[in-house]
Every structure is written in structure tokens, then in C-alpha cells.
Write a protein that holds these residues in place. Sequence first.
Motif, short mmCIF file in Angstrom:
data_model
loop_
_atom_site.label_atom_id
_atom_site.label_comp_id
_atom_site.label_asym_id
_atom_site.label_seq_id
_atom_site.Cartn_x
_atom_site.Cartn_y
_atom_site.Cartn_z
N GLU A 197 -0.43 8.81 13.91
CA GLU A 197 0.87 9.14 13.68
C GLU A 197 0.27 8.68 11.47
O GLU A 197 0.28 9.43 11.12
N HIS A 198 0.20 6.92 11.73
CA HIS A 198 -0.51 6.71 9.97
C HIS A 198 -1.68 6.50 9.74
O HIS A 198 -1.74 6.66 8.23
N ILE A 238 -5.56 5.68 5.59
CA ILE A 238 -4.05 5.53 5.55
C ILE A 238 -4.33 7.07 5.60
O ILE A 238 -5.02 8.08 4.28
N LYS A 239 -4.00 8.15 6.62
CA LYS A 239 -3.51 9.90 6.30
C LYS A 239 -3.42 9.68 4.91
O LYS A 239 -2.41 9.39 4.58
N LEU A 271 -1.20 -2.08 10.29
CA LEU A 271 -1.94 -1.16 10.45
C LEU A 271 -3.20 -1.37 11.73
O LEU A 271 -3.92 -1.29 12.06
#
Length: 182
Positions: free
Chosen positions: A15-16, A77-78, A114
Amino acid sequence: MMTINFSPFQNLETEHLLLRRVIKSDLKEVKALRSNPETMKYIPRPLVTNDDEGLAHITMIDEKIEANEGINWAITIKGDSRLIGIIGHYRIKPEHYRAEIGYMVLPEYHGKGLATEAVKLVVKYGFEVMKLHSIEAVIDPDNLASARVLEKNGFVKEAHLKENEFFNGQFLDSVIYSLLNK
């Protein structure tokens, strides 16, 4: 015996996070990771001190992927392509269906979950794509943050090896964590 083929290279995402190949334009961030005494405190390897050493590290990562001997991803990070860490499988033992996982994240990204998220993704890749039976992590016994990341991902402490590594004129202990593919 399991066969390993990292071609074509596979990006991974949550997702992240987006885990992608480490590339030469990541040099600044690779140097920031590998030259920082704080991020390298628990990693008994020489500090990267210049661009050539940083590029040599990136080249080594690439060569291991091309030879199917190890795989590392840039943690990003996206929505932001900047490398914030590196994670991967190395010391792969195909005859034992086992690999060692290693990871590091820039200090400004510590404590945000993370690394835990990236480890979960790379463990899944190890079990589902590489068909590993077990994954180990070898950490410094004082690296409590890394121990927490591993424990959150189901790893169990298997051993504490006394003075099993010699680096910078001193003997260091190692702790081995492991996770079985159930």
C-alpha cells in the motif's frame, strides 16, 4: 534443489511502498546509507567513502542479480522514486532452500514501520517466488530495532553466537533469527 532466476527483475509493492531495482542514479542515497556511521553501526562492513565505492556497491548488487546469486531492491515510498533503503535476499543456499535477508533504511525513515512492511513483502517473495523453506536474518545483538522488525514478521531468535565475527580489530557477537515457510 531449487532453481533461482531473478530475470526478469520483479518490482514489489505494498500500500505504501514500491520496491524496485537499485540503479546508478541512486548513488547519492546509497552513499548516504553506506557512509553514515549511524546506519552502519550494526553492520560490520567498511563505510563507503566516495562515489566509486558507492557505484561499486550498486554494481555488486546488479552482478548478484544477473548471476542469480542474490537479489536486492531499492525501498521507495509510492509516488517518490527516491531510494530510502535497501532490502534483499543474499547468502542464498539453494541446496537448503534457505536465504538470508538483510535490510537498511535511512535514519529519517526509522520508526515508521517501513522496514517492517518491506521485510513482510520480501519474505513473501522468498517463500512464494523463490520457494524457500526458511529465511534467516543475522543481526547485532544490540540492534533492538531490527530485532523488533523481525519479530513483528514472525521471525524467532534461534541463536546468539559469541564473538563469531572479527571486524575493526574486535570480535563481535551475532544473533540469528529465522522464519520457516509454514
